[in-house]
Design a protein around this motif. Structure first.
Motif, PDB file in Angstrom:
ATOM      1  N   ALA A  10      38.393  39.035  49.887  1.00  0.00           N
ATOM      2  CA  ALA A  10      38.869  38.012  50.816  1.00  0.00           C
ATOM      3  C   ALA A  10      37.977  38.010  52.055  1.00  0.00           C
ATOM      4  O   ALA A  10      37.449  39.049  52.461  1.00  0.00           O
ATOM      5  N   LEU A  11      37.795  36.839  52.657  1.00  0.00           N
ATOM      6  CA  LEU A  11      36.897  36.724  53.796  1.00  0.00           C
ATOM      7  C   LEU A  11      37.351  37.574  54.973  1.00  0.00           C
ATOM      8  O   LEU A  11      36.531  37.978  55.803  1.00  0.00           O
ATOM      9  N   ASP A  12      38.646  37.853  55.074  1.00  0.00           N
ATOM     10  CA  ASP A  12      39.139  38.705  56.160  1.00  0.00           C
ATOM     11  C   ASP A  12      39.170  40.180  55.773  1.00  0.00           C
ATOM     12  O   ASP A  12      39.632  41.023  56.545  1.00  0.00           O
ATOM     13  N   GLY A  13      38.666  40.512  54.573  1.00  0.00           N
ATOM     14  CA  GLY A  13      38.607  41.901  54.136  1.00  0.00           C
ATOM     15  C   GLY A  13      39.924  42.488  53.678  1.00  0.00           C
ATOM     16  O   GLY A  13      40.004  43.691  53.406  1.00  0.00           O
ATOM     17  N   SER A  14      40.961  41.664  53.539  1.00  0.00           N
ATOM     18  CA  SER A  14      42.293  42.197  53.251  1.00  0.00           C
ATOM     19  C   SER A  14      42.484  42.617  51.799  1.00  0.00           C
ATOM     20  O   SER A  14      43.267  43.531  51.517  1.00  0.00           O
ATOM     21  N   ARG A  15      41.815  41.946  50.867  1.00  0.00           N
ATOM     22  CA  ARG A  15      42.005  42.257  49.446  1.00  0.00           C
ATOM     23  C   ARG A  15      40.684  42.156  48.707  1.00  0.00           C
ATOM     24  O   ARG A  15      39.801  41.392  49.088  1.00  0.00           O
ATOM     25  N   MET A  16      40.590  42.906  47.600  1.00  0.00           N
ATOM     26  CA  MET A  16      39.410  42.873  46.743  1.00  0.00           C
ATOM     27  C   MET A  16      39.869  42.833  45.284  1.00  0.00           C
ATOM     28  O   MET A  16      40.892  43.430  44.932  1.00  0.00           O
ATOM     29  N   TRP A  17      39.063  42.149  44.450  1.00  0.00           N
ATOM     30  CA  TRP A  17      39.438  41.943  43.056  1.00  0.00           C
ATOM     31  C   TRP A  17      38.214  42.110  42.163  1.00  0.00           C
ATOM     32  O   TRP A  17      37.083  41.886  42.590  1.00  0.00           O
ATOM     33  N   VAL A  18      38.458  42.469  40.909  1.00  0.00           N
ATOM     34  CA  VAL A  18      37.395  42.535  39.914  1.00  0.00           C
ATOM     35  C   VAL A  18      37.955  42.060  38.582  1.00  0.00           C
ATOM     36  O   VAL A  18      39.095  42.373  38.225  1.00  0.00           O
ATOM     37  N   THR A  19      37.174  41.245  37.870  1.00  0.00           N
ATOM     38  CA  THR A  19      37.573  40.774  36.544  1.00  0.00           C
ATOM     39  C   THR A  19      36.826  41.570  35.481  1.00  0.00           C
ATOM     40  O   THR A  19      35.716  42.053  35.710  1.00  0.00           O
ATOM     41  N   ASP A  20      37.438  41.685  34.302  1.00  0.00           N
ATOM     42  CA  ASP A  20      36.835  42.481  33.236  1.00  0.00           C
ATOM     43  C   ASP A  20      37.201  41.892  31.877  1.00  0.00           C
ATOM     44  O   ASP A  20      38.362  41.566  31.627  1.00  0.00           O
ATOM     45  N   GLN A  21      36.192  41.760  31.015  1.00  0.00           N
ATOM     46  CA  GLN A  21      36.432  41.339  29.638  1.00  0.00           C
ATOM     47  C   GLN A  21      36.526  42.596  28.775  1.00  0.00           C
ATOM     48  O   GLN A  21      35.523  43.128  28.305  1.00  0.00           O
ATOM     49  N   ALA A  22      37.743  43.082  28.613  1.00  0.00           N
ATOM     50  CA  ALA A  22      37.989  44.291  27.838  1.00  0.00           C
ATOM     51  C   ALA A  22      38.076  43.945  26.351  1.00  0.00           C
ATOM     52  O   ALA A  22      38.203  42.776  25.975  1.00  0.00           O
ATOM     53  N   PRO A  23      38.018  44.952  25.470  1.00  0.00           N
ATOM     54  CA  PRO A  23      38.005  44.659  24.028  1.00  0.00           C
ATOM     55  C   PRO A  23      39.224  43.898  23.529  1.00  0.00           C
ATOM     56  O   PRO A  23      39.120  43.056  22.642  1.00  0.00           O
ATOM     57  N   GLN A  24      40.416  44.164  24.088  1.00  0.00           N
ATOM     58  CA  GLN A  24      41.630  43.565  23.571  1.00  0.00           C
ATOM     59  C   GLN A  24      42.138  42.389  24.398  1.00  0.00           C
ATOM     60  O   GLN A  24      42.870  41.543  23.881  1.00  0.00           O
ATOM     61  N   GLN A  25      41.760  42.316  25.672  1.00  0.00           N
ATOM     62  CA  GLN A  25      42.254  41.264  26.541  1.00  0.00           C
ATOM     63  C   GLN A  25      41.371  41.179  27.779  1.00  0.00           C
ATOM     64  O   GLN A  25      40.615  42.110  28.084  1.00  0.00           O
ATOM     65  N   ASP A  26      41.449  40.065  28.463  1.00  0.00           N
ATOM     66  CA  ASP A  26      40.769  39.908  29.743  1.00  0.00           C
ATOM     67  C   ASP A  26      41.699  40.365  30.860  1.00  0.00           C
ATOM     68  O   ASP A  26      42.924  40.186  30.776  1.00  0.00           O
ATOM     69  N   LEU A  27      41.101  40.904  31.919  1.00  0.00           N
ATOM     70  CA  LEU A  27      41.892  41.558  32.949  1.00  0.00           C
ATOM     71  C   LEU A  27      41.421  41.168  34.345  1.00  0.00           C
ATOM     72  O   LEU A  27      40.236  40.904  34.566  1.00  0.00           O
ATOM     73  N   LEU A  28      42.381  41.143  35.272  1.00  0.00           N
ATOM     74  CA  LEU A  28      42.100  41.029  36.697  1.00  0.00           C
ATOM     75  C   LEU A  28      42.737  42.223  37.381  1.00  0.00           C
ATOM     76  O   LEU A  28      43.939  42.457  37.237  1.00  0.00           O
ATOM     77  N   TYR A  29      41.921  42.979  38.116  1.00  0.00           N
ATOM     78  CA  TYR A  29      42.424  44.124  38.854  1.00  0.00           C
ATOM     79  C   TYR A  29      42.357  43.849  40.351  1.00  0.00           C
ATOM     80  O   TYR A  29      41.382  43.246  40.827  1.00  0.00           O
ATOM     81  N   GLN A  30      43.380  44.303  41.083  1.00  0.00           N
ATOM     82  CA  GLN A  30      43.229  44.389  42.522  1.00  0.00           C
ATOM     83  C   GLN A  30      42.574  45.731  42.813  1.00  0.00           C
ATOM     84  O   GLN A  30      43.066  46.786  42.403  1.00  0.00           O
ATOM     85  N   LEU A  31      41.465  45.690  43.482  1.00  0.00           N
ATOM     86  CA  LEU A  31      40.675  46.882  43.713  1.00  0.00           C
ATOM     87  C   LEU A  31      41.250  47.681  44.880  1.00  0.00           C
ATOM     88  O   LEU A  31      41.366  47.179  45.996  1.00  0.00           O
ATOM     89  N   GLN A  32      41.629  48.916  44.589  1.00  0.00           N
ATOM     90  CA  GLN A  32      42.099  49.861  45.592  1.00  0.00           C
ATOM     91  C   GLN A  32      41.058  50.967  45.673  1.00  0.00           C
ATOM     92  O   GLN A  32      40.895  51.746  44.726  1.00  0.00           O
ATOM     93  N   LEU A  33      40.323  51.054  46.778  1.00  0.00           N
ATOM     94  CA  LEU A  33      39.216  51.991  46.877  1.00  0.00           C
ATOM     95  C   LEU A  33      39.684  53.413  46.631  1.00  0.00           C
ATOM     96  O   LEU A  33      40.662  53.879  47.212  1.00  0.00           O
TER      97      LEU A  33
END
Length: 391
Positions: free
Chosen positions: A258-281
């Motif tokens: 997010a432009l204000d730095g509040s949240r981060m996300w990463v997408t992933d094409q996994a073998p069984q399904q596609d995923l969206l993760y909220q990134l927690q450092l």
């Protein structure tokens, strides 16, 4: 902008339909919290460019159906959302700062390694060419501005070579220089994603190089999210020593903050399904924020104030997941710009500002390219469905 731009741009917004297959799981919530049993679709996003009125607003532009926009003629594309045409396979995009009225972007071609500056009405300008090895899913697959771009004008690219995957820095008037090398390369899983956390660091998501065990190995940079400074070193304020801040990726398609730095996300094409993760450092990627069993090919993402937008490289649409004030998703994904109504398959995605983003098509990488493909396009993300913005 002229009236014709406004009228036609309104026409690129298409109706939203409910995604048929999707499930949500959540982590790091209060103990008494439980997910909604029946998330329902909210009103679909009806984005407009900044300053535009809606069709219902007095004085607003009349909508032009997409079918009334003339088809491309060679490299000439009459859709006013298109800012560059006849590109090679677009591997990544990075938006240049601006007010969104005349968006300019940096585009990376996956197979040629060319990096170009693009703007509507101007010929693409080649900034640099990086030698890449693109026989697998790799090549040039990540692109980002420096976190301090206004001062240093640096660009960063994630590329595959014959021996490794690596992060490369491009300074104005200089040849590209590697700043992080030795990221494992394999027969697959070389694709990566690059973005900004908007907290002062680069985020680099790497594939597992065809070895799922490498994603779990803390000694390997494969299948990880790395948080880096402009020298390619671990960001000074990382929660743990070293550059790795999350583990468990297979084939990432996008990473965004997010432009204000509040949240981060990463997408992933996994073998069984596609995923969206909220990134927690500092925490492994174990519980997705959303999953797609139908595997639409999640690619680039952008984190707007009230929603997360995900481009898809197989289904060829945009999906908007609306955020509630507590950070949970308040409704099922809204789907817009279906492949047969929009621009086809989409890959890289980056925010210009809270209202406007740029994206790259990937129709030459398995789609049905038209004469003007591949293209860089402007997409408005203002007014996405959902609740309030971040806390």
């Amino acid at each position: 902008m002229g009236a014709r731009w406004r009228t036609l741009m309104a026409g690129v917004t298409v109706g939203c339909v409910l995604l048929a297959a999707g499930c949500a799981t959540f982590s790091d919530q209060p103990e008494d919290w439980h997910p909604q049993d029946d998330l329902t679709p909210q009103a679909g996003p009806d984005p407009q460019l900044p300053g535009e009125g809606s069709p219902e607003t007095p004085g607003g532009p009349e909508q032009t159906p997409p079918s009334e926009v003339p088809p491309p003629d060679g490299c000439t594309d009459y859709n006013p959302a298109v800012i560059a045409t006849c590109l090679d396979k677009v591997g990544a995009v990075a938006a240049l700062p601006g007010d969104g009225t005349e968006p300019t972007a940096i585009v990376g071609e996956r197979s040629t390694g060319r990096i170009l500056r693009v703007k509507r009405g101007a010929d693409p300008q080649v900034i640099a060419t990086i030698p890449v090895e693109a026989s697998t899913d790799g090549g040039l697959t990540g692109l980002a501005l420096s976190p301090t771009y206004a001062e240093d004008q640096l660009l960063f690219a994630y590329v595959t070579t014959p021996t490794d995957n690596r992060l490369v820095r491009i300074a104005p008037g200089d040849t590209p220089k590697p700043v992080l090398t030795g990221i494992p390369r394999g027969p697959s899983g070389n694709k990566g994603a690059l973005g900004l956390d908007h907290r002062g660091a680069l985020l680099l998501a790497t594939g597992d190089a065809g070895n799922p065990n490498a994603a779990k190995d803390p000694r390997s940079m494969a299948g990880k999210v790395l948080r880096l400074d402009t020298a390619g070193k671990a960001a000074a304020d990382n929660p743990n020593p070293g550059s790795i801040v999350a583990s468990g990726l297979h084939s990432p398609g996008g990473v965004c903050g997010a432009l204000d730095g509040s949240r981060m996300w990463v997408t992933d094409q996994a073998p069984q399904q596609d995923l969206l993760y909220q990134l927690q450092l500092g925490k492994d990627l174990t519980t997705p924020a959303w999953s797609w069993p139908d595997r639409p090919g999640v690619a680039g993402c952008v984190s707007a104030s009230d929603s997360v937008w995900v481009a898809t490289s197989k289904a060829g649409n945009l999906q908007s997941l609306p955020l509630a004030e507590d950070g949970s998703f308040s409704a099922k994904p809204q789907v817009t710009m279906a492949a047969d109504e929009g621009f086809g398959l989409l890959g890289g995605f980056d925010l210009v500002n809270e209202q406007v983003a740029v994206a790259g098509t990937v129709n030459k990488d398995g789609g049905k390219p038209v004469s003007s493909d591949d293209r860089a396009v402007v997409i408005s993300v203002a007014g996405g469905a959902g609740g309030g913005g971040p806390d």
